[in-house]
Design an enzyme around this catalytic site. Structure first.
Site, PDB file in Angstrom:
ATOM      1  N   ASP A  89       1.534  -6.867 -12.448  1.00 38.40           N
ATOM      2  CA  ASP A  89       1.169  -5.538 -11.947  1.00 38.40           C
ATOM      3  C   ASP A  89       0.956  -4.615 -13.140  1.00 38.40           C
ATOM      4  O   ASP A  89       1.924  -4.141 -13.752  1.00 38.40           O
ATOM      5  CB  ASP A  89       2.280  -4.994 -11.042  1.00 38.40           C
ATOM      6  CG  ASP A  89       1.989  -3.586 -10.524  1.00 38.40           C
ATOM      7  OD1 ASP A  89       0.967  -2.998 -10.922  1.00 38.40           O
ATOM      8  OD2 ASP A  89       2.794  -3.066  -9.718  1.00 38.40           O
ATOM      9  N   SER A 141       3.130   3.380   2.892  1.00 36.97           N
ATOM     10  CA  SER A 141       3.890   2.184   2.502  1.00 36.97           C
ATOM     11  C   SER A 141       4.621   1.518   3.655  1.00 36.97           C
ATOM     12  O   SER A 141       5.117   0.393   3.501  1.00 36.97           O
ATOM     13  CB  SER A 141       4.895   2.555   1.408  1.00 36.97           C
ATOM     14  OG  SER A 141       4.222   2.945   0.230  1.00 36.97           O
TER      15      SER A 141
END
Length: 418
Positions: A356, A332
């Site tokens: 999402d 990430s």
């Protein structure tokens, strides 16, 4: 009567001739001797005088004290201290085993000491001084010194010894020193630094000990020592003191370092991995962890076979400096750069919202968020806060692989650091 006088006269002439020849011969011998003395005392005086001084005076290098390494709070990470070693020149010893047995009656010598000594013998020439026993106490050094005349080729030597008091903590960062190898010697000769290593047999091998070798090493001094015919020093004629190496103070906080290492080295559940803690205000490195680690003190006098095999054959590979040499998925930490690329290349506005559902499908594969989390309608700010994999997966096809590559290069991706 006349014949007798004639014979006497002839005999006198012969005697005079013999005396004359003998005198000429003696005179010639004395002339040659005088000429030879003149050559030695006048013509070649300077050369013989210099050679005599060289035989009488020895220039002995003095090893400088290596600089210490401290953490940000002044705690010692690496230091040098004075130590006595028992050293042997094998070429001057008739029977090595008998010598070791006799010396062992004065100073304790372990089986490990003997094994290391014989290993070093095989790696050096017969006239290299090799350590038989290190870390002698003052009492042991004194006990041998009074009997040293019995052991030609064996001597006590004072030296600087490197120590890493933190043991395994921050070992990959600090590194270690080791004996100068043939490759090291070739390198310092090419760099014109061979004079700085007279009398020194160690050099930085890894980590900061290697990177800051020139700073830490210092400059050697020397002594002009008058030597007796027996080869023993008589007095010091002249001395130039060595210049000690500079100390290093790091940004590392060894307390924080040990705390993080403790998380990796949990006795019940140890982990392999790497962690670098950086102060975002100034970029200073506060902790540099590579787990598992190793004890750099093992390398100071040359690591023995057992410990080397234990480290090199370990499935955990403790010698690998994982923050630098380990290869791990970027994870990430790459998401902010994808966000910057999207904004810079006008691929998506920061306020644009997408849905999402907890996964992203591409090429017939479904890639899920960590923990299969579903974040619903999110914009770029929210996607960074919750670290939505789906949001940033969806940006990749829009921006394009080549554009992402070209954009990331300006931040140093794909290049060596430092």
């Amino acid at each position: 009567m006349f014949d007798q006088r004639r014979r006497v006269k002839v005999e006198r002439t012969r005697n005079r001739l013999r005396v004359l020849v003998a005198a000429i011969f003696v005179l010639a011998c004395f002339s040659i001797l005088i000429y030879r003395l003149w050559v030695l005392q006048v013509e070649r005086y300077q050369g013989f005088s210099e050679r005599a001084d060289q035989n009488r005076i020895s220039l002995v290098p003095i090893t400088p004290k290596r600089g210490n390494i401290y953490d940000r709070n002044g705690e010692v990470l690496a230091r040098s201290y004075r130590d006595y070693t028992l050293e042997v020149v094998p070429g001057q010893i008739k029977n090595i085993d008998a010598m070791i047995e006799e010396v062992g009656q004065i100073i304790p010598i372990s089986a490990l000491d003997i094994r290391r000594f014989k290993q070093r013998m095989g790696m050096n020439t017969r006239y290299t001084s090799i350590i038989l026993r290190s870390n002698l106490t003052d009492e042991e050094a004194a006990a041998f010194a009074v009997r040293a005349f019995k052991f030609p080729g064996v001597s006590i030597r004072a030296r600087w010894v490197r120590e890493y008091p933190q043991g395994e903590s921050a070992a990959h960062l600090i590194g270690y020193i080791g004996r100068i190898s043939e490759r090291d010697r070739e390198r310092i000769e090419e760099e014109g630094l061979i004079g700085d290593y007279r009398g020194t047999d160690v050099i930085g091998k890894k980590g900061l000990e290697l990177s800051y070798e020139e700073v830490l090493h210092g400059k050697p001094g020397w002594e002009q020592v008058e030597i007796a015919a027996s080869g023993r020093p008589v007095r010091v004629l002249e001395r130039s003191d060595p210049v000690p190496g500079d100390n290093l103070r790091l940004s590392i906080d060894i307390g924080l370092q040990r705390m993080v290492e403790g998380l990796f080295n949990d006795e019940k559940n140890p982990h392999r991995g790497a962690l670098v803690a950086i102060d975002p205000r100034n970029g200073q490195v506060l902790a540099y962890v590579s787990a598992p680690s190793f004890d750099p003190n093992l390398f100071v006098d040359g690591i023995d076979v057992e410990n080397w095999r234990r480290l090199s054959d370990s499935p955990d590979h403790p010698l690998i400096d994982r923050p630098i040499y380990g290869t791990f998925p970027i994870g990430s930490t790459y998401k902010p750069f994808i966000a910057l690329a999207a904004l810079a290349l006008n691929a998506r506005d920061a306020k644009t919202r997408i849905y999402d559902p907890g996964f992203f499908e591409f090429g017939g594969q479904r890639f899920r968020n960590a923990g299969s989390a579903v974040y619903g309608s999110i914009d770029m700010h929210r996607a960074l806060v919750v670290s939505s994999d789906t949001y940033f997966f969806s940006l990749a096809p829009i921006i394009g692989v080549d554009a992402i590559h070209d954009f990331a290069i300006q931040f140093g991706f794909g290049k060596q650091t430092g």
